[in-house]
Structure formats: structure tokens, C-alpha cells
Design a protein around this motif. Structure first.
Motif, PDB file in Angstrom:
ATOM      1  N   TYR A 120       2.359 -46.851 -20.917  1.00 42.95           N
ATOM      2  CA  TYR A 120       2.981 -46.244 -21.906  1.00 42.95           C
ATOM      3  C   TYR A 120       2.003 -45.321 -22.530  1.00 42.95           C
ATOM      4  O   TYR A 120       1.051 -45.918 -23.256  1.00 42.95           O
ATOM      5  CB  TYR A 120       3.891 -47.100 -22.557  1.00 42.95           C
ATOM      6  CG  TYR A 120       4.880 -46.545 -23.643  1.00 42.95           C
ATOM      7  CD1 TYR A 120       5.741 -46.149 -23.270  1.00 42.95           C
ATOM      8  CD2 TYR A 120       4.134 -46.479 -24.941  1.00 42.95           C
ATOM      9  CE1 TYR A 120       6.824 -45.448 -24.316  1.00 42.95           C
ATOM     10  CE2 TYR A 120       5.186 -45.885 -26.146  1.00 42.95           C
ATOM     11  CZ  TYR A 120       6.202 -45.548 -25.625  1.00 42.95           C
ATOM     12  OH  TYR A 120       7.126 -45.046 -26.657  1.00 42.95           O
ATOM     13  N   HIS A 157       5.852 -44.072 -18.430  1.00 41.15           N
ATOM     14  CA  HIS A 157       6.508 -43.455 -19.487  1.00 41.15           C
ATOM     15  C   HIS A 157       5.346 -42.630 -20.603  1.00 41.15           C
ATOM     16  O   HIS A 157       4.205 -43.267 -20.856  1.00 41.15           O
ATOM     17  CB  HIS A 157       7.329 -44.554 -20.366  1.00 41.15           C
ATOM     18  CG  HIS A 157       8.061 -43.867 -21.313  1.00 41.15           C
ATOM     19  ND1 HIS A 157       9.427 -44.209 -21.560  1.00 41.15           N
ATOM     20  CD2 HIS A 157       7.809 -43.004 -22.392  1.00 41.15           C
ATOM     21  CE1 HIS A 157      10.000 -43.699 -22.647  1.00 41.15           C
ATOM     22  NE2 HIS A 157       9.106 -43.001 -23.122  1.00 41.15           N
ATOM     23  N   SER A 201       5.578 -40.368 -23.782  1.00 40.49           N
ATOM     24  CA  SER A 201       6.637 -40.098 -25.129  1.00 40.49           C
ATOM     25  C   SER A 201       6.730 -38.627 -25.860  1.00 40.49           C
ATOM     26  O   SER A 201       5.882 -38.105 -25.456  1.00 40.49           O
ATOM     27  CB  SER A 201       6.343 -41.048 -26.092  1.00 40.49           C
ATOM     28  OG  SER A 201       6.538 -42.485 -25.669  1.00 40.49           O
ATOM     29  N   VAL A 220       4.887 -42.292 -12.921  1.00 40.07           N
ATOM     30  CA  VAL A 220       5.369 -41.641 -14.183  1.00 40.07           C
ATOM     31  C   VAL A 220       6.967 -41.420 -13.738  1.00 40.07           C
ATOM     32  O   VAL A 220       7.165 -40.682 -12.821  1.00 40.07           O
ATOM     33  CB  VAL A 220       4.766 -40.348 -14.533  1.00 40.07           C
ATOM     34  CG1 VAL A 220       5.648 -39.956 -15.687  1.00 40.07           C
ATOM     35  CG2 VAL A 220       3.350 -40.559 -14.860  1.00 40.07           C
ATOM     36  N   GLN A 246       9.375 -41.231 -16.681  1.00 39.58           N
ATOM     37  CA  GLN A 246       9.937 -40.773 -17.481  1.00 39.58           C
ATOM     38  C   GLN A 246       9.256 -39.872 -18.608  1.00 39.58           C
ATOM     39  O   GLN A 246       7.731 -40.326 -18.547  1.00 39.58           O
ATOM     40  CB  GLN A 246      10.549 -41.967 -18.459  1.00 39.58           C
ATOM     41  CG  GLN A 246      11.402 -41.193 -19.684  1.00 39.58           C
ATOM     42  CD  GLN A 246      12.173 -42.292 -20.356  1.00 39.58           C
ATOM     43  OE1 GLN A 246      11.689 -43.583 -20.081  1.00 39.58           O
ATOM     44  NE2 GLN A 246      12.971 -41.906 -21.449  1.00 39.58           N
ATOM     45  N   GLU A 277       9.390 -37.584 -22.139  1.00 40.10           N
ATOM     46  CA  GLU A 277      10.128 -37.292 -23.023  1.00 40.10           C
ATOM     47  C   GLU A 277       9.921 -35.864 -23.581  1.00 40.10           C
ATOM     48  O   GLU A 277       8.995 -35.168 -23.203  1.00 40.10           O
ATOM     49  CB  GLU A 277      10.008 -38.166 -24.448  1.00 40.10           C
ATOM     50  CG  GLU A 277      10.572 -39.509 -23.990  1.00 40.10           C
ATOM     51  CD  GLU A 277      10.508 -40.384 -25.267  1.00 40.10           C
ATOM     52  OE1 GLU A 277      10.473 -40.102 -26.428  1.00 40.10           O
ATOM     53  OE2 GLU A 277      10.561 -41.762 -24.957  1.00 40.10           O
TER      54      GLU A 277
END
Length: 93
Positions: free
Chosen positions: A12, A35, A37, A56, A58, A60
Motif C-alpha cells: 500500500y 493500492h 492512495s 495494482v 486500486q 485513488e
């Protein structure tokens, strides 16, 4: 800080983790990252290349805002490729 290689053990990338690192030119993300962010790389104005693995799943909003010279290297038919297409970010496969 000019180049970063994140190991496969990282899962992350946190909010604003590299925001404003204007000397950063290249990032290679390990195969474990799933992820990215919000605003993770925002304002990295010298960032020209980032390698996104197929792990990967996600990314944001705003993760790559103000990275005007950025080209993302990703795998064909990956989430990263789809993200680039939807957000008008240059990419290569």
C-alpha cells in the motif's frame, strides 16, 4: 531523492506519501503493491516514469495530479492501463 524502487513486500502506498517530491524522476513499484492512495505522487513535477505492476488494483483520485511529464509503464489489459486510459495519462505497455 531522484529515483525510488519500492520492494515487493510493500502492499500500500499511503495518502500523499511522495507528494511534492519535485526532484523525483523515476519510481519502480514492487509486485506486491495493490493500492495507491489519494495524492500519493501529487506535485512530483519532475516525475517522468513510473512502473506499475499488474498487482495494482486500486488507484485513488489525484494520485498523479500535477505530474505533467509522467509516462506510466504498465502491463497490457491491467488495471493500470485502464486507469491511464480513463484519466488521460500517457502510458506504454
Amino acid at each position: 531523492l531522484r529515483e525510488v524502487k519500492l520492494p515487493d513486500t510493500i502492499k500500500y502506498i499511503g495518502q500523499s506519501a511522495f507528494e511534492g517530491c519535485d526532484a523525483l524522476t523515476k519510481i519502480t513499484i514492487g509486485n506486491g503493491v495493490m493500492h495507491i492512495s489519494e495524492n500519493a505522487f501529487k506535485g512530483c513535477s519532475s516525475l517522468k516514469k513510473i512502473v506499475l505492476p499488474s498487482s495494482v488494483l486500486q488507484i485513488e483520485d489525484g494520485a498523479f495530479d500535477e505530474c505533467d511529464e509522467l509516462v506510466i509503464k504498465c502491463e497490457r489489459n491491467s488495471f493500470a492501463e485502464q486507469y491511464c486510459q480513463e484519466n488521460n495519462i500517457q502510458y506504454v505497455v
